[in-house]
Design an enzyme around this catalytic site. Structure first.
Site, PDB file in Angstrom:
ATOM      1  N   ASN A 183       0.814  -1.219   0.000  1.00  0.00           N
ATOM      2  CA  ASN A 183       0.000   0.000   0.000  1.00  0.00           C
ATOM      3  C   ASN A 183       0.841   1.260   0.000  1.00  0.00           C
ATOM      4  O   ASN A 183       0.542   2.217  -0.696  1.00  0.00           O
ATOM      5  CB  ASN A 183      -0.929   0.016   1.213  1.00  0.00           C
ATOM      6  CG  ASN A 183      -1.824   1.240   1.228  1.00  0.00           C
ATOM      7  OD1 ASN A 183      -2.704   1.376   0.384  1.00  0.00           O
ATOM      8  ND2 ASN A 183      -1.589   2.144   2.164  1.00  0.00           N
ATOM      9  N   LYS A 188       1.532   3.077  -5.296  1.00  0.00           N
ATOM     10  CA  LYS A 188       0.263   2.445  -4.936  1.00  0.00           C
ATOM     11  C   LYS A 188      -0.653   3.483  -4.291  1.00  0.00           C
ATOM     12  O   LYS A 188      -1.553   4.006  -4.920  1.00  0.00           O
ATOM     13  CB  LYS A 188       0.494   1.219  -4.038  1.00  0.00           C
ATOM     14  CG  LYS A 188      -0.695   0.262  -4.019  1.00  0.00           C
ATOM     15  CD  LYS A 188      -1.851   0.800  -3.234  1.00  0.00           C
ATOM     16  CE  LYS A 188      -3.000  -0.137  -3.087  1.00  0.00           C
ATOM     17  NZ  LYS A 188      -4.093   0.449  -2.290  1.00  0.00           N
ATOM     18  N   ASP A 192      -3.476   4.546  -6.819  1.00  0.00           N
ATOM     19  CA  ASP A 192      -4.690   3.731  -6.705  1.00  0.00           C
ATOM     20  C   ASP A 192      -5.687   4.392  -5.743  1.00  0.00           C
ATOM     21  O   ASP A 192      -6.822   4.726  -6.126  1.00  0.00           O
ATOM     22  CB  ASP A 192      -4.229   2.341  -6.246  1.00  0.00           C
ATOM     23  CG  ASP A 192      -5.290   1.390  -5.760  1.00  0.00           C
ATOM     24  OD1 ASP A 192      -6.281   1.828  -5.160  1.00  0.00           O
ATOM     25  OD2 ASP A 192      -5.103   0.172  -5.932  1.00  0.00           O
ATOM     26  N   CYS A 197      -9.775   6.243  -6.950  1.00  0.00           N
ATOM     27  CA  CYS A 197     -11.070   6.656  -6.387  1.00  0.00           C
ATOM     28  C   CYS A 197     -11.630   7.879  -7.115  1.00  0.00           C
ATOM     29  O   CYS A 197     -12.840   8.061  -7.188  1.00  0.00           O
ATOM     30  CB  CYS A 197     -10.945   6.932  -4.895  1.00  0.00           C
ATOM     31  SG  CYS A 197     -10.731   5.410  -3.932  1.00  0.00           S
ATOM     32  N   HIS A 303     -12.300   0.162   3.338  1.00  0.00           N
ATOM     33  CA  HIS A 303     -12.230  -1.285   3.118  1.00  0.00           C
ATOM     34  C   HIS A 303     -13.351  -2.064   3.789  1.00  0.00           C
ATOM     35  O   HIS A 303     -13.894  -2.997   3.205  1.00  0.00           O
ATOM     36  CB  HIS A 303     -10.878  -1.836   3.580  1.00  0.00           C
ATOM     37  CG  HIS A 303     -10.669  -3.256   3.163  1.00  0.00           C
ATOM     38  ND1 HIS A 303     -10.297  -3.585   1.871  1.00  0.00           N
ATOM     39  CD2 HIS A 303     -10.826  -4.425   3.813  1.00  0.00           C
ATOM     40  CE1 HIS A 303     -10.217  -4.915   1.775  1.00  0.00           C
ATOM     41  NE2 HIS A 303     -10.533  -5.441   2.933  1.00  0.00           N
ATOM     42  N   HIS A 355     -11.403   0.265  -9.649  1.00  0.00           N
ATOM     43  CA  HIS A 355     -10.588   1.247 -10.379  1.00  0.00           C
ATOM     44  C   HIS A 355     -10.287   0.758 -11.800  1.00  0.00           C
ATOM     45  O   HIS A 355     -10.271  -0.435 -12.069  1.00  0.00           O
ATOM     46  CB  HIS A 355      -9.240   1.443  -9.689  1.00  0.00           C
ATOM     47  CG  HIS A 355      -9.322   1.955  -8.288  1.00  0.00           C
ATOM     48  ND1 HIS A 355     -10.405   2.638  -7.782  1.00  0.00           N
ATOM     49  CD2 HIS A 355      -8.416   1.892  -7.287  1.00  0.00           C
ATOM     50  CE1 HIS A 355     -10.153   2.965  -6.521  1.00  0.00           C
ATOM     51  NE2 HIS A 355      -8.963   2.514  -6.201  1.00  0.00           N
ATOM     52  N   SER A 363      -0.475  -0.657  -8.950  1.00  0.00           N
ATOM     53  CA  SER A 363      -0.593  -1.398  -7.685  1.00  0.00           C
ATOM     54  C   SER A 363      -0.083  -2.820  -7.846  1.00  0.00           C
ATOM     55  O   SER A 363       0.672  -3.334  -7.020  1.00  0.00           O
ATOM     56  CB  SER A 363      -2.057  -1.455  -7.255  1.00  0.00           C
ATOM     57  OG  SER A 363      -2.604  -0.164  -7.210  1.00  0.00           O
ATOM     58  N   GLN A 367       2.738  -5.380  -6.291  1.00  0.00           N
ATOM     59  CA  GLN A 367       2.405  -6.691  -5.705  1.00  0.00           C
ATOM     60  C   GLN A 367       3.321  -7.779  -6.263  1.00  0.00           C
ATOM     61  O   GLN A 367       3.852  -8.608  -5.516  1.00  0.00           O
ATOM     62  CB  GLN A 367       0.953  -7.080  -6.017  1.00  0.00           C
ATOM     63  CG  GLN A 367      -0.078  -6.535  -5.070  1.00  0.00           C
ATOM     64  CD  GLN A 367      -0.049  -7.207  -3.695  1.00  0.00           C
ATOM     65  OE1 GLN A 367       0.790  -8.065  -3.395  1.00  0.00           O
ATOM     66  NE2 GLN A 367      -0.963  -6.792  -2.840  1.00  0.00           N
TER      67      GLN A 367
HETATM   68  P1  NAI Z   1      -5.655   7.289   5.102  1.00  0.00           P
HETATM   69  O1  NAI Z   1      -5.172   6.911   6.442  1.00  0.00           O
HETATM   70  O2  NAI Z   1      -4.758   7.967   4.115  1.00  0.00           O
HETATM   71  O3  NAI Z   1      -6.968   8.211   5.221  1.00  0.00           O
HETATM   72  C1  NAI Z   1      -7.981   8.058   6.167  1.00  0.00           C
HETATM   73  C2  NAI Z   1      -8.305   9.460   6.695  1.00  0.00           C
HETATM   74  O4  NAI Z   1      -9.484   9.396   7.514  1.00  0.00           O
HETATM   75  C3  NAI Z   1      -7.184  10.020   7.558  1.00  0.00           C
HETATM   76  O5  NAI Z   1      -6.758  11.282   7.060  1.00  0.00           O
HETATM   77  C4  NAI Z   1      -7.820  10.148   8.948  1.00  0.00           C
HETATM   78  O6  NAI Z   1      -7.340  11.263   9.666  1.00  0.00           O
HETATM   79  C5  NAI Z   1      -9.304  10.275   8.601  1.00  0.00           C
HETATM   80  N1  NAI Z   1     -10.211   9.876   9.686  1.00  0.00           N
HETATM   81  C6  NAI Z   1     -10.057   8.889  10.617  1.00  0.00           C
HETATM   82  N2  NAI Z   1     -11.101   8.877  11.469  1.00  0.00           N
HETATM   83  C7  NAI Z   1     -11.928   9.870  11.069  1.00  0.00           C
HETATM   84  C8  NAI Z   1     -13.173  10.366  11.566  1.00  0.00           C
HETATM   85  N3  NAI Z   1     -13.751   9.827  12.654  1.00  0.00           N
HETATM   86  N4  NAI Z   1     -13.764  11.385  10.905  1.00  0.00           N
HETATM   87  C9  NAI Z   1     -13.170  11.953   9.814  1.00  0.00           C
HETATM   88  N5  NAI Z   1     -11.988  11.533   9.314  1.00  0.00           N
HETATM   89  C10 NAI Z   1     -11.370  10.508   9.938  1.00  0.00           C
HETATM   90  O7  NAI Z   1      -6.213   5.923   4.455  1.00  0.00           O
HETATM   91  P2  NAI Z   1      -6.579   5.684   2.895  1.00  0.00           P
HETATM   92  O8  NAI Z   1      -5.415   5.116   2.190  1.00  0.00           O
HETATM   93  O9  NAI Z   1      -7.244   6.891   2.377  1.00  0.00           O
HETATM   94  O10 NAI Z   1      -7.622   4.477   3.049  1.00  0.00           O
HETATM   95  C11 NAI Z   1      -8.902   4.661   3.636  1.00  0.00           C
HETATM   96  C12 NAI Z   1      -9.680   3.339   3.553  1.00  0.00           C
HETATM   97  O11 NAI Z   1      -9.940   3.031   2.187  1.00  0.00           O
HETATM   98  C13 NAI Z   1      -8.940   2.126   4.103  1.00  0.00           C
HETATM   99  O12 NAI Z   1      -9.890   1.255   4.704  1.00  0.00           O
HETATM  100  C14 NAI Z   1      -8.354   1.488   2.865  1.00  0.00           C
HETATM  101  O13 NAI Z   1      -8.051   0.140   3.078  1.00  0.00           O
HETATM  102  C15 NAI Z   1      -9.452   1.716   1.878  1.00  0.00           C
HETATM  103  N6  NAI Z   1      -9.127   1.727   0.447  1.00  0.00           N
HETATM  104  C16 NAI Z   1     -10.179   1.562  -0.419  1.00  0.00           C
HETATM  105  C17 NAI Z   1      -9.982   1.590  -1.782  1.00  0.00           C
HETATM  106  C18 NAI Z   1     -11.136   1.377  -2.709  1.00  0.00           C
HETATM  107  O14 NAI Z   1     -10.919   1.217  -3.902  1.00  0.00           O
HETATM  108  N7  NAI Z   1     -12.369   1.366  -2.250  1.00  0.00           N
HETATM  109  C19 NAI Z   1      -8.650   1.814  -2.367  1.00  0.00           C
HETATM  110  C20 NAI Z   1      -7.618   2.025  -1.385  1.00  0.00           C
HETATM  111  C21 NAI Z   1      -7.864   1.998  -0.032  1.00  0.00           C
END
Ligand code: NAI
Length: 434
Positions: A183, A188, A192, A197, A303, A355, A363, A367
């Site tokens: 990640n 990545k 990604d 998104c 996720h 995506h 990504s 991997q």
């Molecule tokens: P990240 O850690 O970069 O971003 C998450 C953000 O949410 C952080 O800035 C954090 O401060 C904020 N946050 C945490 N609690 C909060 C709250 N109560 N209220 C408001 N903001 C809050 O993580 P990233 O990489 O953005 O991933 C987020 C999720 O998306 C993960 O579960 C990841 O596995 C998933 N993901 C999903 C993808 C998809 O295609 N659907 C692709 C890549 C990641």
């Protein structure tokens, strides 16, 4: 071990369609295709039995066939009950690959599918590599089949949430093998999670609801990589976007990018669409549902489905649930309708196709490099979480330039010396944040 089931997919008659889409995707995945070319003779994954648990889409099919063309045997399940593209699964099954995946399965079937991937072929050889997205396969092996861990060279993990689980294991002393955090390769998460998104968030809401997005008020909860891409996605569609954050740096970034930053409570009443991107739990709760206006659309692109309190909806208003089409449900709360997408599971894979191939090639090239590294160089690693070195991150990017006509400027020797790098890279220090 468990009895041999060669594969299980929805409908094998979809295989030809799947194959045509795989061929189109290959043209958009130059990173993976060039690894096939680079390693076709040396076969670095020969002897590897890779169990993979990652959304069984067309793009993943190209990853699977890349691993195989490098010599690996592969078994596969999807890491979400809604994310399989049945034509992709059928095309992969048709090649004789042990794939266990179909769109819209139960939680029990989900567990069953992962379990099938642990043993290979009729002679039931156990896996010796893990390729995971979110950590469900890793948890199945380490919690339910811990005796298999000793025979596994290592694991590579795709997403923020799965990586988070791995670092917790390191802290608790319960990671029995080396892991590569895919990640946090720059190519990545900064591509990604963000640009992926930016394309797939809006795609999901459009396919699910056909709603006009321009002029609508959208709340994006979280402004990390996924939040940045998601907010840009709706902004690009002409929506009025508000962001919520807990981290002052990300809140300030959102403001500098031109978004209003508020608490969910402040803006919930006027929201048309609410999307969670936090990787955290209980972001949209009962009190928020009660405050929403009629026909608010609620979804999650993180996720796991615990970002939205779907259980609260089902416990209190489950009797009002009315399915409009698969993955689109209407609940009525005190006379107001709420539209919930993909039962709160990641919407871009539940209601759309995830995506685009090009970004997934970045990504999945990471991997593949992680799998090669752990398989061929096991002794160089302790039971810790590692990242790929920067020169490989830069290599992944480089493999994707020609396809989109990028001209890369080359450093002169004296210029390289002046900024303290080598002409061939790496071009940035480890602490650089992109
Ligand atoms: P990240 O850690 O970069 O971003 C998450 C953000 O949410 C952080 O800035 C954090 O401060 C904020 N946050 C945490 N609690 C909060 C709250 N109560 N209220 C408001 N903001 C809050 O993580 P990233 O990489 O953005 O991933 C987020 C999720 O998306 C993960 O579960 C990841 O596995 C998933 N993901 C999903 C993808 C998809 O295609 N659907 C692709 C890549 C990641």
């Amino acid at each position: 071990t468990i009895a041999y089931v060669p594969n299980k997919v929805k409908d094998m008659s979809l295989a030809d369609w799947g194959r045509k889409e795989i061929e189109l995707a290959e043209a958009e995945m130059p990173g993976l295709m060039s690894l096939r070319e680079e390693y076709k003779n040396s076969q670095p994954l020969k002897g590897a039995r890779i169990a993979g648990c990652l959304h069984m889409t067309i793009q993943t099919a190209v990853l699977i066939e890349t691993l195989q063309s490098l010599g690996a045997q592969v078994t596969w399940s999807s890491c979400n009950i809604f994310s399989t593209q049945d034509q992709a699964a059928a095309a992969i099954a048709q090649t004789g690959t042990a794939v266990y995946a179909w769109k819209d399965m139960t939680e029990e079937e989900f567990e069953w599918c992962i379990e099938q991937t642990l043993f290979f072929g009729e002679d039931r050889q156990p896996l010796n590599m893990i390729l995971d997205d979110g950590g469900d396969l890793t948890n199945m092996v380490l919690d339910k089949y811990p005796e298999l861990a000793a025979g596994i060279n290592g694991l590579s993990e795709e997403t923020t949430t799965g990586v988070h689980r791995l670092y917790e294991r390191v802290k608790a002393g319960t990671l029995p093998m080396p892991a590569i955090n895919v990640n946090d390769s720059v190519t990545k998460s900064k591509f990604d999670n963000k640009y992926g998104c930016r394309e797939s968030a809006v795609d999901a809401v459009r396919r699910a609801t056909d709603i006009m997005l321009a002029g609508k008020r959208v709340i994006v909860c979280g402004y990390g990589d996924v939040g940045k891409g998601t907010a840009a996605s709706f902004k690009g569609a002409g929506s009025i976007v508000t962001v919520t954050e807990i981290d002052p740096i990300c809140a300030l970034q959102a403001a500098m990018d031109g978004f209003e930053v508020k608490k969910l409570e402040t803006v919930i009443k006027t929201a048309d669409i609410i999307i969670t991107t936090t990787g955290n739990k209980d972001i949209v709760r009962g009190e928020h549902f009660k405050a929403m206006k009629d026909k608010t659309i609620v979804c999650n692109i993180g996720h796991f489905d615990n970002e939205i309190q779907v259980s609260w909806l089902n416990d209190n208003y489950g009797d009002t649930k009315n399915t409009i089409k698969p993955q689109v449900d209407k609940y009525t709360i005190d006379g107001k309708d709420i539209i919930l997408l993909a039962e709160g599971r990641l919407v871009n894979l539940g209601c759309a196709t995830g995506h685009p191939s090009f970004v997934m090639s970045n990504s999945f090239t990471n991997q593949t490099l992680a799998q090669i590294e752990l398989w061929t160089n096991r002794d160089a690693y302790e039971n810790q979480v590692y990242m790929l070195p920067k020169y490989l991150d830069e290599k992944v990017a480089k493999l994707h330039l020609a396809k989109i006509g990028v001209e890369l400027t080359e450093l002169e020797q004296y210029q390289a010396e002046y900024i303290g790098v080598k002409v061939e890279g790496p071009f940035k220090p480890e602490y650089y944040r992109y």
